[in-house]
Write an enzyme that holds these catalytic residues in place. Structure first.
Site, PDB file in Angstrom:
ATOM      1  N   HIS A  48       0.819  -1.224   0.000  1.00  0.00           N
ATOM      2  CA  HIS A  48       0.000   0.000   0.000  1.00  0.00           C
ATOM      3  C   HIS A  48       0.853   1.275   0.000  1.00  0.00           C
ATOM      4  O   HIS A  48       0.415   2.316   0.513  1.00  0.00           O
ATOM      5  CB  HIS A  48      -0.943   0.022   1.206  1.00  0.00           C
ATOM      6  CG  HIS A  48      -1.970  -1.060   1.185  1.00  0.00           C
ATOM      7  ND1 HIS A  48      -3.072  -1.032   0.365  1.00  0.00           N
ATOM      8  CD2 HIS A  48      -2.045  -2.222   1.889  1.00  0.00           C
ATOM      9  CE1 HIS A  48      -3.807  -2.118   0.566  1.00  0.00           C
ATOM     10  NE2 HIS A  48      -3.203  -2.858   1.484  1.00  0.00           N
ATOM     11  N   SER A 116      -4.092  -7.653  -1.089  1.00  0.00           N
ATOM     12  CA  SER A 116      -4.858  -6.757  -0.227  1.00  0.00           C
ATOM     13  C   SER A 116      -5.566  -5.728  -1.100  1.00  0.00           C
ATOM     14  O   SER A 116      -4.930  -5.034  -1.897  1.00  0.00           O
ATOM     15  CB  SER A 116      -3.937  -6.052   0.784  1.00  0.00           C
ATOM     16  OG  SER A 116      -4.654  -5.114   1.554  1.00  0.00           O
ATOM     17  N   HIS A 139      -7.060   0.619  -5.160  1.00  0.00           N
ATOM     18  CA  HIS A 139      -5.898  -0.086  -5.679  1.00  0.00           C
ATOM     19  C   HIS A 139      -5.829  -1.468  -5.027  1.00  0.00           C
ATOM     20  O   HIS A 139      -6.571  -1.767  -4.086  1.00  0.00           O
ATOM     21  CB  HIS A 139      -4.595   0.691  -5.422  1.00  0.00           C
ATOM     22  CG  HIS A 139      -4.256   0.837  -3.971  1.00  0.00           C
ATOM     23  ND1 HIS A 139      -4.758   1.857  -3.186  1.00  0.00           N
ATOM     24  CD2 HIS A 139      -3.481   0.090  -3.138  1.00  0.00           C
ATOM     25  CE1 HIS A 139      -4.303   1.740  -1.961  1.00  0.00           C
ATOM     26  NE2 HIS A 139      -3.527   0.667  -1.895  1.00  0.00           N
TER      27      HIS A 139
END
EC number: 3.4.21.97
Length: 605
Positions: A48, A116, A139
């Site tokens: 992330h 994720s 995303h």
């Protein structure tokens, strides 16, 4: 079948059969259906990190098993970094299945084995103030461990080989993924290579090393995703790091041993450190205190070792011919025989058949010394008449011949080490000390002893109420003497034990209330609430106003974009953004409040 120099990564990003524990991670099926298919590809990042894009997600697909993601890694800088990592990583090089060597794939499965999905928080409205709509999917990231279960990633250079590992995926969806991959390859131009933030990547890798039960959770994710064993996944393998050319060398030091590096995870410790000794058995981790308690209980429950009783020789036969008169008592009766001999009794001793006459009784002078070392035996029933008595065995118990049996040996009992949680030395960063491991039995025992002591003092104080010293009425004020024997402000009872002179007469407003008790009744106990009031809030040590530990959820548009997203990575920044729940009250403050309540209840009773 699609062949490409890039690396494909596919996997489920949400499984309805394994719902997450956090409510913010739940995805509304109607909302997901309204956002599919994707209008444009989503970024593919690492952990992330917005400044670490490595590819793109060309499709999200809703199947019967869950939401499925298909992406491709096209960053040349990142792929070159994977080759360098593979040559220096022993875990990435470990392989037990007959699969071709793929350095990039094996490094990815060892480093970033999960997916994720970053989506909009359910409490944030999708419609903005100007009438626009926010994108629900932001995303997808490849990470060390996802917060949703079943989000295992499978990497490969052949897309069909990757999709073959997901048995829960429908064939129609697999064919659609291949078509979308071909279209994305034709539309995309030359990928742009961005420099990677290596410092942030190393920091995320360190954070992932302290995730509790990470390897066990990865095994669970692999089982939920129903992925077969023919893959490059490292989650269920116990790698054999023993190389053939180093078999005869000494083992490496502890600081560089890969098994030692894996021992920080509970699941890996059961496989990597257990190794061949476990032989495939399931191992569990037991706390040290519990293990020592079980071991000591096992030692205490063992039966004591019984020592064999010594063999006792039979006593000689009793003969009435050996009976003689009782010995005389004289000044020399208490003489001590020198070493090597013995004294005879004043009347002589029985010689036995060896002396000629079977009933002969040899008379000797009193306390005659005989040089031979063995005195004649003393017959049963008359000890001391015919020689010195035999040594009496020591008396232990109710039997004359009972031997001493030692207690169970406690030599193997070692002193307990101090609790590491109390000192704070055995905690990893981010972990909270488990305060409830303290032994509360000792504290409860102290509270019980104090209660018994207070009851005894109360009975003793009530006994003084009948001697004419006086008492305070139940609702009246307490008498306090100014002298050295007066009532102290911090005492627990109002009536003094000794008053040298009668108390002064009550005032006018006290005379109407102070009435003597009826004959035959006991004086009620006075209550001094103002002198011994123990505020319950003060016992816990919180005198000031508490701070608000539950910040409000940001709902305005002016906040940062990162605060509106739900990142499903266990080592990401989402955990620090979410409001934390207040910590539990400490054990000491809880016990203090219980003790104060017990004191107040005893006094009111």
């Amino acid at each position: 079948m699609v062949q490409a120099p890039s690396v494909y990564v596919c996997g489920f990003v949400e499984r309805p059969d394994a719902p997450p524990k956090d409510a913010c991670l739940h995805l509304d099926p109607l909302t997901v259906k309204s956002q599919l298919p994707l209008k444009k590809p989503l970024p593919l990042t690492v952990e992330h990190l917005p400044d670490a894009p490595v590819g793109s997600v060309f499709g999200l697909y809703q199947s019967r098993a869950g939401l499925f993601s298909a992406a491709s890694i096209t960053s040349g800088v990142f792929l070159s970094l994977l080759d360098s990592i593979y040559h220096d990583c022993d875990i990435a090089q470990s392989q037990r299945l007959p699969l071709p060597r793929e350095p990039k794939l094996e490094a990815l499965h060892a480093w970033l084995p999960s997916l994720s999905l970053a989506s909009l928080h359910p409490d944030i409205p999708q419609t903005t103030a100007d009438g626009g709509k926010l994108s629900f999917f932001d995303h997808v990231s490849i990470c060390a461990l996802g917060r949703r279960r079943g989000t295992t990633a499978v990497y490969g250079t052949d897309l069909a080989w990757v999709l073959k590992h997901f048995s829960d995926l429908e064939p129609s969806i697999a064919a659609q993924i291949e078509n979308d991959a071909n279209a994305a390859k034709r539309e995309s131009g030359c990928p742009e290579d961005h420099p990677l933030p290596l410092t942030k990547l190393i920091a995320k890798a360190i954070d992932a090393g302290f995730l509790r039960n990470r390897v066990e959770t990865l095994r669970q994710d692999r089982g939920v995703a129903n992925i077969p064993a023919e893959s490059y996944l490292k989650a269920s393998d116990a790698p054999d790091l023993q190389k053939p050319d180093k078999a005869l060398q000494s083992p490496p030091p502890a600081s560089t041993d890969p098994d030692t590096m894996l021992s920080g995870n509970a699941g890996e410790g059961a496989t990597a450190c257990g190794g061949s000794a476990a032989a495939g058995q399931d191992l569990i981790s037991v706390p040290r205190n519990t293990f020592m308690t079980l071991l000591q209980t096992n030692l205490d429950n063992k039966p004591p070792r019984q020592t064999p009783l010594p063999y006792a020789a039979p006593l000689p036969p009793f003969s009435h011919q050996a009976i003689a008169t009782a010995p005389s008592y004289g000044p020399g009766a208490g003489a001590v025989a020198p070493a090597g001999g013995y004294f005879t009794s004043p009347g002589g001793y029985y010689a036995g058949p060896a002396g000629g006459d079977p009933g002969a009784f040899l008379a000797m002078d009193a306390h005659t010394y005989h040089p031979h070392p063995h005195p004649p035996p003393a017959y049963f029933g008359l000890p001391g008449l015919f020689g010195p008595p035999p040594p009496v065995p020591p008396y232990y118990g109710s039997h004359l011949r009972a031997d001493y049996v030692p207690a169970p040996s406690r030599s193997n009992k070692r002193k307990r080490d101090p609790e590491e949680d109390e000192e704070g030395g055995g905690l990893f960063p981010g972990e909270d000390a488990t305060l409830y491991r303290k032994d509360i039995a000792g504290l409860s025992k102290s509270v019980n002893e104090l209660q018994h002591t207070l009851q005894a003092l109360r009975r003793e104080t009530l006994s003084y109420g009948h001697t004419g010293v006086g008492y305070c009425p139940q609702q009246g004020p307490c008498y306090t003497h100014p002298g050295p024997y007066g009532f102290q402000p911090h005492q627990s009872y109002e009536v003094p034990r000794y008053v040298p002179h009668p108390p002064p007469p009550p005032t006018s407003h006290q005379a109407a209330q102070a009435q003597p008790p009826p004959p035959g009744t006991q004086a009620p106990e006075a209550h001094c609430v103002a002198e011994s009031t123990i505020p319950e809030a003060g016992a816990a040590g919180n005198s000031g106003p508490r701070e608000d530990t539950n910040p409000q959820q940001p709902t305005t548009e002016g906040h940062h974009r990162g605060k509106k997203l739900v990142q499903a990575s266990a080592s990401g920044v989402a955990q620090s953004k979410e409001p934390t729940t207040p910590k539990a009250k400490s054990v000491s403050a809880h016990l203090k409040s219980i003790f104060c309540e017990e004191l107040l209840n005893k006094r009111v009773a």
